[in-house]
Scaffold this motif. Sequence first.
Motif, PDB file in Angstrom:
ATOM      1  N   MET A  44       0.832  -1.202   0.000  1.00  0.00           N
ATOM      2  CA  MET A  44       0.000   0.000   0.000  1.00  0.00           C
ATOM      3  C   MET A  44       0.868   1.255   0.000  1.00  0.00           C
ATOM      4  O   MET A  44       0.583   2.217  -0.721  1.00  0.00           O
ATOM      5  CB  MET A  44      -0.929   0.001   1.220  1.00  0.00           C
ATOM      6  CG  MET A  44      -2.055  -0.995   1.122  1.00  0.00           C
ATOM      7  SD  MET A  44      -3.028  -1.131   2.653  1.00  0.00           S
ATOM      8  CE  MET A  44      -3.560   0.539   2.892  1.00  0.00           C
ATOM      9  N   MET A  45       1.926   1.241   0.801  1.00  0.00           N
ATOM     10  CA  MET A  45       2.819   2.395   0.854  1.00  0.00           C
ATOM     11  C   MET A  45       3.484   2.614  -0.502  1.00  0.00           C
ATOM     12  O   MET A  45       3.581   3.739  -0.988  1.00  0.00           O
ATOM     13  CB  MET A  45       3.882   2.192   1.949  1.00  0.00           C
ATOM     14  CG  MET A  45       3.317   2.278   3.348  1.00  0.00           C
ATOM     15  SD  MET A  45       4.441   1.683   4.648  1.00  0.00           S
ATOM     16  CE  MET A  45       5.930   2.564   4.324  1.00  0.00           C
ATOM     17  N   GLN A  46       3.929   1.538  -1.120  1.00  0.00           N
ATOM     18  CA  GLN A  46       4.601   1.626  -2.420  1.00  0.00           C
ATOM     19  C   GLN A  46       3.647   2.127  -3.496  1.00  0.00           C
ATOM     20  O   GLN A  46       3.991   2.993  -4.291  1.00  0.00           O
ATOM     21  CB  GLN A  46       5.173   0.261  -2.805  1.00  0.00           C
ATOM     22  CG  GLN A  46       5.961   0.255  -4.069  1.00  0.00           C
ATOM     23  CD  GLN A  46       7.274   1.024  -3.941  1.00  0.00           C
ATOM     24  OE1 GLN A  46       7.836   1.133  -2.868  1.00  0.00           O
ATOM     25  NE2 GLN A  46       7.755   1.549  -5.036  1.00  0.00           N
ATOM     26  N   SER A  47       2.431   1.591  -3.512  1.00  0.00           N
ATOM     27  CA  SER A  47       1.488   2.006  -4.552  1.00  0.00           C
ATOM     28  C   SER A  47       1.065   3.455  -4.346  1.00  0.00           C
ATOM     29  O   SER A  47       0.840   4.185  -5.310  1.00  0.00           O
ATOM     30  CB  SER A  47       0.273   1.084  -4.602  1.00  0.00           C
ATOM     31  OG  SER A  47      -0.494   1.198  -3.434  1.00  0.00           O
ATOM     32  N   HIS A  48       0.984   3.885  -3.104  1.00  0.00           N
ATOM     33  CA  HIS A  48       0.635   5.279  -2.823  1.00  0.00           C
ATOM     34  C   HIS A  48       1.736   6.211  -3.316  1.00  0.00           C
ATOM     35  O   HIS A  48       1.454   7.256  -3.900  1.00  0.00           O
ATOM     36  CB  HIS A  48       0.401   5.479  -1.326  1.00  0.00           C
ATOM     37  CG  HIS A  48       0.032   6.876  -0.961  1.00  0.00           C
ATOM     38  ND1 HIS A  48      -1.220   7.389  -1.190  1.00  0.00           N
ATOM     39  CD2 HIS A  48       0.757   7.864  -0.408  1.00  0.00           C
ATOM     40  CE1 HIS A  48      -1.252   8.643  -0.785  1.00  0.00           C
ATOM     41  NE2 HIS A  48      -0.075   8.954  -0.298  1.00  0.00           N
ATOM     42  N   GLU A  49       2.986   5.827  -3.121  1.00  0.00           N
ATOM     43  CA  GLU A  49       4.113   6.653  -3.556  1.00  0.00           C
ATOM     44  C   GLU A  49       4.181   6.737  -5.079  1.00  0.00           C
ATOM     45  O   GLU A  49       4.620   7.731  -5.630  1.00  0.00           O
ATOM     46  CB  GLU A  49       5.423   6.097  -3.009  1.00  0.00           C
ATOM     47  CG  GLU A  49       5.559   6.280  -1.514  1.00  0.00           C
ATOM     48  CD  GLU A  49       6.774   5.560  -0.949  1.00  0.00           C
ATOM     49  OE1 GLU A  49       7.577   5.021  -1.731  1.00  0.00           O
ATOM     50  OE2 GLU A  49       6.902   5.535   0.285  1.00  0.00           O
ATOM     51  N   ASN A  50       3.755   5.685  -5.766  1.00  0.00           N
ATOM     52  CA  ASN A  50       3.829   5.654  -7.224  1.00  0.00           C
ATOM     53  C   ASN A  50       2.507   5.998  -7.895  1.00  0.00           C
ATOM     54  O   ASN A  50       2.379   5.876  -9.105  1.00  0.00           O
ATOM     55  CB  ASN A  50       4.288   4.263  -7.694  1.00  0.00           C
ATOM     56  CG  ASN A  50       5.701   3.974  -7.255  1.00  0.00           C
ATOM     57  OD1 ASN A  50       6.523   4.869  -7.156  1.00  0.00           O
ATOM     58  ND2 ASN A  50       5.985   2.727  -6.969  1.00  0.00           N
ATOM     59  N   LEU A  53      -2.178   9.897  -9.270  1.00  0.00           N
ATOM     60  CA  LEU A  53      -3.170  10.811  -8.703  1.00  0.00           C
ATOM     61  C   LEU A  53      -2.646  11.471  -7.433  1.00  0.00           C
ATOM     62  O   LEU A  53      -2.927  12.638  -7.172  1.00  0.00           O
ATOM     63  CB  LEU A  53      -4.483  10.082  -8.425  1.00  0.00           C
ATOM     64  CG  LEU A  53      -5.233   9.592  -9.655  1.00  0.00           C
ATOM     65  CD1 LEU A  53      -6.493   8.853  -9.251  1.00  0.00           C
ATOM     66  CD2 LEU A  53      -5.575  10.760 -10.576  1.00  0.00           C
ATOM     67  N   THR A  54      -1.868  10.740  -6.658  1.00  0.00           N
ATOM     68  CA  THR A  54      -1.264  11.331  -5.464  1.00  0.00           C
ATOM     69  C   THR A  54      -0.298  12.424  -5.876  1.00  0.00           C
ATOM     70  O   THR A  54      -0.287  13.506  -5.286  1.00  0.00           O
ATOM     71  CB  THR A  54      -0.528  10.254  -4.642  1.00  0.00           C
ATOM     72  OG1 THR A  54      -1.469   9.267  -4.241  1.00  0.00           O
ATOM     73  CG2 THR A  54       0.128  10.851  -3.419  1.00  0.00           C
ATOM     74  N   GLY A  55       0.482  12.162  -6.911  1.00  0.00           N
ATOM     75  CA  GLY A  55       1.400  13.179  -7.407  1.00  0.00           C
ATOM     76  C   GLY A  55       0.663  14.409  -7.905  1.00  0.00           C
ATOM     77  O   GLY A  55       1.090  15.545  -7.659  1.00  0.00           O
ATOM     78  N   MET A  56      -0.458  14.180  -8.590  1.00  0.00           N
ATOM     79  CA  MET A  56      -1.246  15.309  -9.071  1.00  0.00           C
ATOM     80  C   MET A  56      -1.823  16.100  -7.907  1.00  0.00           C
ATOM     81  O   MET A  56      -1.812  17.333  -7.910  1.00  0.00           O
ATOM     82  CB  MET A  56      -2.380  14.814  -9.974  1.00  0.00           C
ATOM     83  CG  MET A  56      -1.914  14.336 -11.328  1.00  0.00           C
ATOM     84  SD  MET A  56      -3.232  13.575 -12.308  1.00  0.00           S
ATOM     85  CE  MET A  56      -4.422  14.883 -12.418  1.00  0.00           C
ATOM     86  N   ALA A  57      -2.318  15.399  -6.890  1.00  0.00           N
ATOM     87  CA  ALA A  57      -2.881  16.077  -5.724  1.00  0.00           C
ATOM     88  C   ALA A  57      -1.806  16.889  -5.014  1.00  0.00           C
ATOM     89  O   ALA A  57      -2.049  18.033  -4.614  1.00  0.00           O
ATOM     90  CB  ALA A  57      -3.505  15.059  -4.769  1.00  0.00           C
ATOM     91  N   ASP A  58      -0.615  16.314  -4.885  1.00  0.00           N
ATOM     92  CA  ASP A  58       0.493  17.041  -4.258  1.00  0.00           C
ATOM     93  C   ASP A  58       0.824  18.306  -5.036  1.00  0.00           C
ATOM     94  O   ASP A  58       1.057  19.368  -4.457  1.00  0.00           O
ATOM     95  CB  ASP A  58       1.738  16.153  -4.148  1.00  0.00           C
ATOM     96  CG  ASP A  58       1.569  15.008  -3.165  1.00  0.00           C
ATOM     97  OD1 ASP A  58       0.625  15.050  -2.331  1.00  0.00           O
ATOM     98  OD2 ASP A  58       2.381  14.069  -3.226  1.00  0.00           O
TER      99      ASP A  58
END
Length: 93
Positions: A44-50, A53-58
């Motif tokens: 979960m941690m790895q998929s969140h980092e990659n 959408l998380t990058g876009m939100a950041d």
Amino acid sequence: METPMNVKMTVTLPDHVLHYAERLVEEGRYPSIDSVLAASLEDMMQSHENDPLTGMADELHRRMALPRDQWIAMDEDDLFDRVRERLAARSRG
């Protein structure tokens, strides 16, 4: 690099999750339920980092933190018009 420290804790799982973890251990895929949970959290941690959408939100949060006079106007460069033209061209074939 610092060696991670293991911490003992109690976790409550729904029956179906526990049965699945037990099956993974019985099949020999993991040595223990602890390792099933640890591997799942690592995934979960790895998929969140990659996650793009998380990058876009950041990036959105970073841009929103800029002073308002540095914001880009939504249609300053006729972006929407250009997108509409490209979509129309595709639909025409």
